[in-house]
Design a protein around this motif. Structure first.
Motif, PDB file in Angstrom:
ATOM      1  N   GLN A   1     -22.452  -1.215 -19.331  1.00  0.00           N
ATOM      2  CA  GLN A   1     -22.565  -2.305 -18.504  1.00  0.00           C
ATOM      3  C   GLN A   1     -22.613  -3.483 -19.604  1.00  0.00           C
TER       4      GLN A   1
ATOM      5  N   GLN B   1     -19.175   3.227 -10.480  1.00  0.00           N
ATOM      6  CA  GLN B   1     -19.765   2.123  -9.789  1.00  0.00           C
ATOM      7  C   GLN B   1     -21.086   2.062 -10.485  1.00  0.00           C
TER       8      GLN B   1
ATOM      9  N   LEU C   1     -14.232 -11.907 -11.955  1.00  0.00           N
ATOM     10  CA  LEU C   1     -14.740 -12.811 -11.019  1.00  0.00           C
ATOM     11  C   LEU C   1     -13.769 -13.881 -10.221  1.00  0.00           C
TER      12      LEU C   1
ATOM     13  N   LYS D   1     -20.702  -3.508  -9.829  1.00  0.00           N
ATOM     14  CA  LYS D   1     -19.283  -3.644 -10.611  1.00  0.00           C
ATOM     15  C   LYS D   1     -18.690  -2.188 -10.877  1.00  0.00           C
ATOM     16  N   GLU D   2     -17.329  -2.215 -10.823  1.00  0.00           N
ATOM     17  CA  GLU D   2     -16.816  -1.017 -11.038  1.00  0.00           C
ATOM     18  C   GLU D   2     -15.974  -1.016 -12.311  1.00  0.00           C
TER      19      GLU D   2
ATOM     20  N   TRP E   1     -15.038  -8.707 -17.068  1.00  0.00           N
ATOM     21  CA  TRP E   1     -15.576  -8.964 -15.685  1.00  0.00           C
ATOM     22  C   TRP E   1     -15.664 -10.745 -15.200  1.00  0.00           C
TER      23      TRP E   1
ATOM     24  N   LYS F   1     -19.963  -6.456 -20.448  1.00  0.00           N
ATOM     25  CA  LYS F   1     -20.286  -7.896 -20.304  1.00  0.00           C
ATOM     26  C   LYS F   1     -19.687  -8.814 -21.586  1.00  0.00           C
TER      27      LYS F   1
END
Ligand code: GDP
Length: 359
Positions: A344, A227, A357, A232-233, A353, A348
């Protein structure tokens, strides 16, 4: 030794010693010889055979391991020459032993069994000639017939194993397809064996995955949830380590385990930057990655074990000057936050992700 090896003789023997250690053996010495061609009967020359024989007696040696693959005849002749109960084996047999000890999943166990049987097939003669000798030649001829029977049995077993393996793989593929449909990005740790992948996985997840100063601490991909501080995971997967001079008979087993990589959103290539051959190891991994058809997957490079280097500050500066390179010490935790941030950032970019969402 093959011409394309980047390891020098001594480094290769050092790696062999590490492999032996991983297999639980205590290494008491090593030696090598430069020959224009390996001796067809004993691989090494007769002088070297006597020298090793003396060392065997002096040091009470139980096993002699050769760094190259030996033929059935060479194995037999060497065992005869060394005498007693000395076991002679080659690099392939040693790696197979390790795989056997480490195979954690059903699929890996099947792959290892298959590789072991394929290795045994051309070497069956050895076992029977032993028996013939023990029986003082009385069973001569019978041994040869028995070899044919054994070979047939082994071939049947190999065919059955291949079928079973295929069905296990098919099952895994279906399972994976299901998993891929869950919008959680998968990040795969790849890298040369012993680079620190399991340690990073442990560090980032608190998972209790085996981390040892041994080669092949990880044979099977192990996946954990991580995490990030944005809530977010992602799934972090540890993959089997690469190794120089991987015997050709084991390539299929390795590739099958590495197939998982192609499903990743991001590859994290872990390099032991303190290793004297870090550059060559990086190239070796890149070469295999390019063969695996994963060029389109974003990649981060992690220079690990910076604490072990002569000048950590200099190495960190060097990493800063490069794109996609993060310098860390998985052991001390130095740089781990930067690594998480970089993962991360990369994820992105990869848009995974954004899909995640969507409800
Ligand atoms: P793997 O084969 O890539 O999974 O490597 P491991 O995670 O098992 O690590 C191999 C060895 O390197 C272990 O003894 C670790 O403790 C050690 N190691 C891993 N990361 C570091 C590090 O940052 N610094 C130092 N000094 N040792 C490390």
């Amino acid at each position: 030794r093959g011409e394309d090896d980047f390891l020098g003789i001594e480094e290769s023997l050092e790696e062999l010693a590490q492999l032996a250690d991983t297999a639980g053996l205590l290494v008491v010495g090593s030696t090598y010889q430069k020959l224009a061609h390996p001796n067809s009967r004993t691989y090494i020359g007769s002088g070297k055979v006597s020298e090793i024989k003396n060392a065997i007696h002096a040091l009470d040696v139980e096993t002699v391991i050769f760094d190259d693959e030996l033929s059935a005849g060479q194995l037999r002749n060497l065992e005869k020459a060394f005498g007693g109960d000395v076991r002679v084996c080659d690099r392939t047999a040693l790696i197979l032993d390790i795989f056997n000890q480490r195979a954690a999943t059903h699929e890996a166990a099947l792959q290892v069994s298959l590789a072991q049987m394929e290795y045994q097939l051309p070497r069956l003669t050895k076992m029977w000639s032993h028996l013939e000798r023990q029986a003082g030649g009385r069973v001569k001829g019978m041994g040869e017939k028995q070899i044919e029977v054994d070979k047939r049995i082994l071939r049947t077993q190999i065919t059955a194993l291949r079928k079973e393996l295929e069905s296990v793989r098919e099952h895994r593929r279906q399972y994976r397809n299901r998993r891929v449909s869950v919008p959680v990005p998968v990040v795969s740790l790849v890298g040369y064996t012993n680079a620190g992948k399991s340690t990073i996985l442990n560090r980032l997840t608190g998972a209790d995955v085996l981390a040892e100063d041994r080669l092949f601490a990880t044979l099977d991909p192990t996946t954990r949830r991580v995490q990030l501080n944005n809530g977010k995971e992602f799934l972090l997967t540890d993959t089997v380590g690469f190794i120089q001079k991987l015997p050709t008979t084991l390539v299929a087993a390795f590739r099958a385990t590495l197939e998982e990589i192609s499903e990743s959103s991001l590859l994290v290539h872990v390099v032991d930057i303190s290793h004297p051959l870090a550059q060559q190891q990086t190239w070796a991994v890149d070469k295999i990655l390019s063969e695996l058809d994963v060029a389109s997957i974003p990649k981060l490079v992690v220079w690990n074990k910076v604490d072990k280097t002569m000048d950590p500050t200099k190495i960190k500066m060097e990493a800063l000057e490069r794109d996609h390179v993060i310098c860390i010490s998985a052991l001390s935790g130095d740089g781990l936050k930067e690594l998480c941030d970089a993962i991360q950032g990369k994820l992105k970019d990869s848009m995974v992700w954004i899909e995640a969402l969507v409800p």
